[in-house]
Design a protein around this motif. Structure first.
Motif, PDB file in Angstrom:
ATOM      1  N   LYS A  84      13.915   2.948 -10.179  1.00 55.00           N
ATOM      2  CA  LYS A  84      12.529   3.519 -10.656  1.00 55.00           C
ATOM      3  C   LYS A  84      11.511   2.482 -10.791  1.00 55.00           C
ATOM      4  CE  LYS A  84      11.370   6.978 -14.034  1.00 55.00           C
ATOM      5  NZ  LYS A  84      11.193   8.048 -13.068  1.00 55.00           N
ATOM      6  N   ILE A  85      10.581   2.936  -9.932  1.00 56.04           N
ATOM      7  CA  ILE A  85       9.156   2.155 -10.060  1.00 56.04           C
ATOM      8  C   ILE A  85       8.186   3.072 -10.146  1.00 56.04           C
ATOM      9  CG2 ILE A  85      10.421   0.136  -8.573  1.00 56.04           C
ATOM     10  CD1 ILE A  85       8.374   1.210  -6.126  1.00 56.04           C
ATOM     11  N   HIS A  86       6.848   2.430 -10.387  1.00 53.94           N
ATOM     12  CA  HIS A  86       5.755   3.035 -10.480  1.00 53.94           C
ATOM     13  C   HIS A  86       4.474   2.359 -10.070  1.00 53.94           C
ATOM     14  CE1 HIS A  86       2.743   5.948 -11.574  1.00 53.94           C
ATOM     15  NE2 HIS A  86       2.015   5.126 -12.077  1.00 53.94           N
ATOM     16  N   SER A 128       9.686  -5.011   0.093  1.00 53.10           N
ATOM     17  CA  SER A 128       9.451  -4.739   1.136  1.00 53.10           C
ATOM     18  C   SER A 128       9.893  -3.385   1.650  1.00 53.10           C
ATOM     19  CB  SER A 128      10.404  -5.553   2.103  1.00 53.10           C
ATOM     20  OG  SER A 128       9.829  -7.054   2.435  1.00 53.10           O
ATOM     21  N   ARG A 129      10.928  -2.798   1.010  1.00 48.13           N
ATOM     22  CA  ARG A 129      11.320  -1.507   1.329  1.00 48.13           C
ATOM     23  C   ARG A 129      10.112  -0.526   0.835  1.00 48.13           C
ATOM     24  NH1 ARG A 129      12.039   2.462   3.869  1.00 48.13           N
ATOM     25  NH2 ARG A 129      13.453   4.108   3.506  1.00 48.13           N
ATOM     26  N   THR A 130       9.525  -0.860  -0.412  1.00 52.50           N
ATOM     27  CA  THR A 130       8.396  -0.256  -0.778  1.00 52.50           C
ATOM     28  C   THR A 130       7.163  -0.004   0.237  1.00 52.50           C
ATOM     29  OG1 THR A 130       9.107  -0.909  -3.126  1.00 52.50           O
ATOM     30  CG2 THR A 130       6.841  -0.101  -2.950  1.00 52.50           C
ATOM     31  N   LEU A 131       6.835  -1.174   0.649  1.00 54.42           N
ATOM     32  CA  LEU A 131       5.870  -0.976   1.631  1.00 54.42           C
ATOM     33  C   LEU A 131       6.331  -0.186   2.889  1.00 54.42           C
ATOM     34  CD1 LEU A 131       5.092  -4.836   1.875  1.00 54.42           C
ATOM     35  CD2 LEU A 131       3.748  -3.154   0.818  1.00 54.42           C
ATOM     36  N   GLN A 132       7.612   0.102   3.301  1.00 55.73           N
ATOM     37  CA  GLN A 132       7.969   1.010   4.351  1.00 55.73           C
ATOM     38  C   GLN A 132       7.518   2.538   3.538  1.00 55.73           C
ATOM     39  OE1 GLN A 132      11.999  -0.698   4.846  1.00 55.73           O
ATOM     40  NE2 GLN A 132      11.202  -1.612   6.770  1.00 55.73           N
ATOM     41  N   VAL A 133       8.025   2.607   2.557  1.00 56.01           N
ATOM     42  CA  VAL A 133       7.881   3.893   2.091  1.00 56.01           C
ATOM     43  C   VAL A 133       6.389   4.394   1.844  1.00 56.01           C
ATOM     44  CG1 VAL A 133       8.419   5.527   0.077  1.00 56.01           C
ATOM     45  CG2 VAL A 133      10.220   3.856   0.806  1.00 56.01           C
ATOM     46  N   VAL A 134       5.671   3.580   1.615  1.00 57.79           N
ATOM     47  CA  VAL A 134       4.156   3.777   1.569  1.00 57.79           C
ATOM     48  C   VAL A 134       3.690   4.222   2.801  1.00 57.79           C
ATOM     49  CG1 VAL A 134       1.885   2.799   1.048  1.00 57.79           C
ATOM     50  CG2 VAL A 134       3.705   2.621  -0.704  1.00 57.79           C
ATOM     51  N   ALA A 135       4.065   3.305   3.741  1.00 57.87           N
ATOM     52  CA  ALA A 135       3.814   3.539   5.371  1.00 57.87           C
ATOM     53  C   ALA A 135       4.059   5.021   5.837  1.00 57.87           C
ATOM     54  CB  ALA A 135       4.165   2.444   6.229  1.00 57.87           C
ATOM     55  N   ILE A 171       0.758   8.870  -3.147  1.00 59.05           N
ATOM     56  CA  ILE A 171       1.380   7.444  -3.465  1.00 59.05           C
ATOM     57  C   ILE A 171       1.880   7.362  -4.764  1.00 59.05           C
ATOM     58  CG2 ILE A 171       0.926   5.057  -3.663  1.00 59.05           C
ATOM     59  CD1 ILE A 171      -0.844   5.228  -1.010  1.00 59.05           C
ATOM     60  N   ARG A 172       0.867   7.799  -5.868  1.00 57.66           N
ATOM     61  CA  ARG A 172       0.938   8.050  -7.214  1.00 57.66           C
ATOM     62  C   ARG A 172       2.087   8.766  -7.656  1.00 57.66           C
ATOM     63  NH1 ARG A 172      -3.226  10.872 -10.701  1.00 57.66           N
ATOM     64  NH2 ARG A 172      -1.997  12.551  -9.702  1.00 57.66           N
ATOM     65  N   ASP A 173       2.427   9.702  -7.049  1.00 67.97           N
ATOM     66  CA  ASP A 173       3.449  10.754  -7.669  1.00 67.97           C
ATOM     67  C   ASP A 173       4.874  10.718  -6.693  1.00 67.97           C
ATOM     68  OD1 ASP A 173       1.284  11.722  -9.135  1.00 67.97           O
ATOM     69  OD2 ASP A 173       0.586  13.436  -7.839  1.00 67.97           O
ATOM     70  N   HIS A 174       4.777   9.983  -5.632  1.00 70.24           N
ATOM     71  CA  HIS A 174       6.147   9.974  -5.143  1.00 70.24           C
ATOM     72  C   HIS A 174       7.157   9.466  -5.811  1.00 70.24           C
ATOM     73  CE1 HIS A 174       8.346   9.897  -1.552  1.00 70.24           C
ATOM     74  NE2 HIS A 174       8.865   8.494  -1.756  1.00 70.24           N
ATOM     75  N   ASP A 175       8.328   9.922  -5.765  1.00 69.68           N
ATOM     76  CA  ASP A 175       9.545   9.559  -6.425  1.00 69.68           C
ATOM     77  C   ASP A 175      10.362   8.440  -5.692  1.00 69.68           C
ATOM     78  OD1 ASP A 175      12.075   9.112  -7.735  1.00 69.68           O
ATOM     79  OD2 ASP A 175      12.581  11.204  -7.736  1.00 69.68           O
ATOM     80  N   TYR A 176       9.914   7.052  -5.871  1.00 70.02           N
ATOM     81  CA  TYR A 176      10.786   5.934  -4.992  1.00 70.02           C
ATOM     82  C   TYR A 176      11.970   5.934  -5.066  1.00 70.02           C
ATOM     83  CZ  TYR A 176       5.610   5.141  -4.039  1.00 70.02           C
ATOM     84  OH  TYR A 176       4.335   5.142  -3.726  1.00 70.02           O
ATOM     85  N   SER A 177      12.714   6.377  -6.220  1.00 72.83           N
ATOM     86  CA  SER A 177      13.925   6.164  -6.547  1.00 72.83           C
ATOM     87  C   SER A 177      14.916   6.793  -5.438  1.00 72.83           C
ATOM     88  CB  SER A 177      14.394   6.605  -7.950  1.00 72.83           C
ATOM     89  OG  SER A 177      14.085   8.195  -8.104  1.00 72.83           O
ATOM     90  N   LEU A 178      14.348   7.822  -4.774  1.00 64.43           N
ATOM     91  CA  LEU A 178      15.113   8.472  -3.692  1.00 64.43           C
ATOM     92  C   LEU A 178      15.379   7.537  -2.472  1.00 64.43           C
ATOM     93  CD1 LEU A 178      12.920  11.914  -3.431  1.00 64.43           C
ATOM     94  CD2 LEU A 178      14.974  11.540  -4.571  1.00 64.43           C
ATOM     95  N   GLU A 179      14.401   6.613  -2.345  1.00 61.44           N
ATOM     96  CA  GLU A 179      14.650   5.672  -0.945  1.00 61.44           C
ATOM     97  C   GLU A 179      15.139   4.257  -1.664  1.00 61.44           C
ATOM     98  OE1 GLU A 179      11.338   8.287   0.160  1.00 61.44           O
ATOM     99  OE2 GLU A 179      11.830   7.248  -1.352  1.00 61.44           O
TER     100      GLU A 179
END
Length: 376
Positions: free
Chosen positions: A329-331, A266-273, A317-325
């Motif tokens: 670590k995901i890709h 769910s948090r991933t979906l928010q970050v993509v938004a 979307i591909r290059d974002h560092d999702y670990s920050l939020e």
């Protein structure tokens, strides 16, 4: 010319105040009206007040704001009028409607609560007449500097809803004579029901907006998508403009849920938004279509422009560092499909369907790519 600032309740001259018995005659004499004309004026005001009350049937704040301006203009012959509303923070007044020279310059300009005559009226809740703006210590010349307008006199009135101040109406530079208590009374008669109508419309607009938003991402939902896209297509037809639709689906999102759980998903979906908001224009319409699918409506955009936008979003979307939020670590990446008006259809359903089909072709092949609909 009288040089003074008056709050109502204070005497505006050295003569004894009028009693209830002689007040009407005094005001009529001051304005040169006969008793019959005053009676006619009263009937006109009753009619206008009834019309304003009927504005409660409208739920469009902008229409009611314009309606208030029209009514005040008909009551007091002046050079300019403006409506300022208090924002949700309670700290600022924002110009929402204006008539007179350069009204567009005022749109969305702000004053702090207490700033200028309007700010003082909003703070104190009392109407105010300023006979000579230059000599008024409350007068703020910054708005005149922005518009090039020369304010000489002001009638400023609080706009209330159920004893709560929601804004201010300012009337500038009466064309003949000075502003009077009768001008104030006439306008306040209208503003009382108008304030209720306007606040009801604003409350409805806020409530309706909540029904059109996705709870998780705070992007618009599909209910809004179909409504707004139909309107944008009609606008594009009218003005002979292009319109593009982008449909995207996240690659690898199921694995995020499976490995890290639904809270991280769910948090991933928010970050993509947030990524979509950051890399699009304010006029673009962003929608969470459902699950891990998003739709974008790009007004005044052709296929070439939409392809540039889609590729920019794909890389972001591909290059974002999702670990920050997410602290994990995901890709993930995304597959994009594009359709446009008029090339791929003239209805919301067709444009969404063809953008979806183009996206699916990417999904079935390479993923992490962009495709344009191949339908004629």
């Amino acid at each position: 010319m009288t040089r003074e600032t008056k709050k109502f309740g204070e005497s505006s001259s050295n003569r004894p105040p009028a009693t209830e018995m002689d007040g009407e005659a005094t005001d009529s004499s001051a304005r040169g009206n006969s008793g019959g004309e005053r009676s006619l004026r009263g009937r006109q005001l009753e009619l206008l007040s009834a019309v304003v009350r009927s504005a409660n049937s409208s739920l469009d704040p902008d229409k009611i704001s314009s309606f208030i301006m029209n009514c005040v203009r008909d009551l007091v012959d002046a050079e300019a009028w403006s409506l300022l509303l208090i924002d949700e923070s309670g700290e600022y007044l924002t110009f929402k409607a204006a008539e007179g020279p350069e009204p567009d310059v005022l749109k969305d300009m702000q004053l702090r609560m207490g700033q200028g005559v309007a700010g003082a009226v909003a703070r104190d809740g009392l109407p105010m007449i300023v006979d000579d703006a230059v000599d008024c210590p409350l007068f703020d010349q910054s708005i005149d500097h922005e518009t090039g307008f020369e304010t000489r006199s002001i009638l400023a009135l609080p706009l209330k809803c159920r004893d709560r101040i929601i804004g201010v109406v300012e009337i500038l530079n009466k064309r003949e004579g000075s502003f009077t208590s009768l001008d104030k009374d006439d306008a306040m008669l209208l503003l009382e029901p108008a304030g209720i109508a306007l606040e009801n419309a604003r409350l409805f607009a806020r409530t309706e907006r909540l029904t059109l938003l996705d709870d998780l991402t705070q992007l618009y939902n599909t209910r809004y998508l179909y409504r707004v896209l139909a309107g944008e297509i009609e606008r594009a037809k009218r003005h002979k403009r292009n319109l593009a639709v982008i449909f995207l689906d996240l690659d690898g999102f199921k694995q995020v849920n499976d490995v890290h759980g639904h809270l991280i998903g769910s948090r991933t979906l928010q970050v993509v938004a947030d990524i979509l908001r950051e890399h699009t224009r304010s006029v673009d319409i962003l929608v969470r279509y459902g699950g891990d699918e998003y739709t974008l409506v790009l007004p005044d955009t052709d296929l070439k422009g939409a392809s540039v936008v889609a590729d920019r979003l794909r890389k972001a979307i591909r290059d974002h560092d999702y670990s920050l939020e997410l602290a994990v670590k995901i890709h993930i990446s995304a597959s994009f499909g594009i359709s446009s008006y008029p090339e791929h259809g003239d209805s919301a359903e067709l444009l969404i369907q063809r953008a979806d089909q183009a996206m699916y072709s990417v999904k079935q092949n390479s993923k992490d790519g962009v495709a344009v609909s191949d339908h004629p």
